[in-house]
Design an enzyme around this catalytic site. Sequence first.
Site: not given
Length: 432
Positions: A83, A102, A104, A109, A322, A327
């Site tokens: 994602r 970013e 993922n 999710s 970062k 998460g």
Amino acid sequence: QVVNYAPFTLLPSAVPSALFEQAYAVQQDFNLLVDAISQNKEFLEHTLASTIKVDDFTAQLFRIHAQVLEEGLAQSVFLGINRSDYMFDCGVDGTPALKQIEINTIAASFGGLTSRTAAVHGQVLKVLGKSEEASRLLPNNPARGLALGIAKAWELYGSPSAVVMFLVEEVQRNIFDQRCIENELWNRNIRVIRKRFRDVFEKGSLDGARRLYMDSQEVAVVYYREGYVPKNYDQQNWEARLLLERSRAVKCPDIATQLAGTKKVQQELSRPGTLEMLLPGRREAVARIRATFAGLYSLDMGEEGDKIAAMAIADPERFVLKPQREGGGNNLYGEELKQVLEKIKDSPERTSYILMDKIKPQPTMNYLLRAHSPLRVSECISELGIFGVYVRQGKEMVMNEAAGHLLRTKATEHADGGVAAGVAVLDTPFLV
């Protein structure tokens, strides 16, 4: 056992349609890029060299990656579900631009719950007498798209009696999101089992051909919904992860693809020439990807890193610091960013972080509905995610799709954090 409803906005949020279309248009390019990175051992090794010296978690993932490659990959079918997340940056002139936050590559999710969100907002708009607006909400079903990818990988694995294993956390807070995808697979007569790392350690085994078995059932696909943060692992769980990685089963993601999602890789991609090297002969794809990049800076040891660190300490409001984590809830801003950088500015520890320009979106007003929380109108900003799914068999790309979208919205008083981190809520884009 207590069930809470997932938090959501009362109303859908306005999203510029041109930026929404741009985010969809670049997703297949990002799928190809992630897949190319995962196959490029030298690139990963070179890019993560400084990080693995100071970040134990990334180092351990990399050790497993190296070990599996040395032994020779048993896996021949590769499944990526990612994602790519964006915000709308209002630059100096106030024109919004799409900027990637970013990508993922593990346990991305909310493909399930967001498949239900448009219907909720459609209902709210109708109750408010806005049925014309309700009809303009886009249908969106990432759960189906993600399940199609898993089903394709399962089919190419080539063992009709084999199961799909969802690798899940000890405590399931987000179970209904996973169930949406699971039910799509059951509807295609694909058996799904749900196991934890602990179960794999106790009951998982490989046969002579490195087929993976759980409780004497052959596993075709391992879909990780866990394993992306250090607290997911103890010694046993690392051993379980190694067993899974050594197997023939299709891992989603395999460990190389998880490494491709690290912040250090993201920062390296913004260096001139890197995209061209990873995607040779794909000039248009490179241009589409590069157009979404925000300013990213390396904190590696040396003169360049020293300059960057000094720049961020001098003007902390301009940047985000970062770490290499997924998460949500890990990034540092403002005064906190300044304090941490001042502490580590002369130490190799700084190489476990990257620095990024802080994106400044245009806030809007909305109500955030969450359990046990007072109802009040809040100033909000949104983040748009596009789900990507691809399947590769050997060298051949069999499937490469954008599988739907996710809009998450949070109050501007929160600098960082997603839905699972308890800050953002689910939303639906209303294209303007």
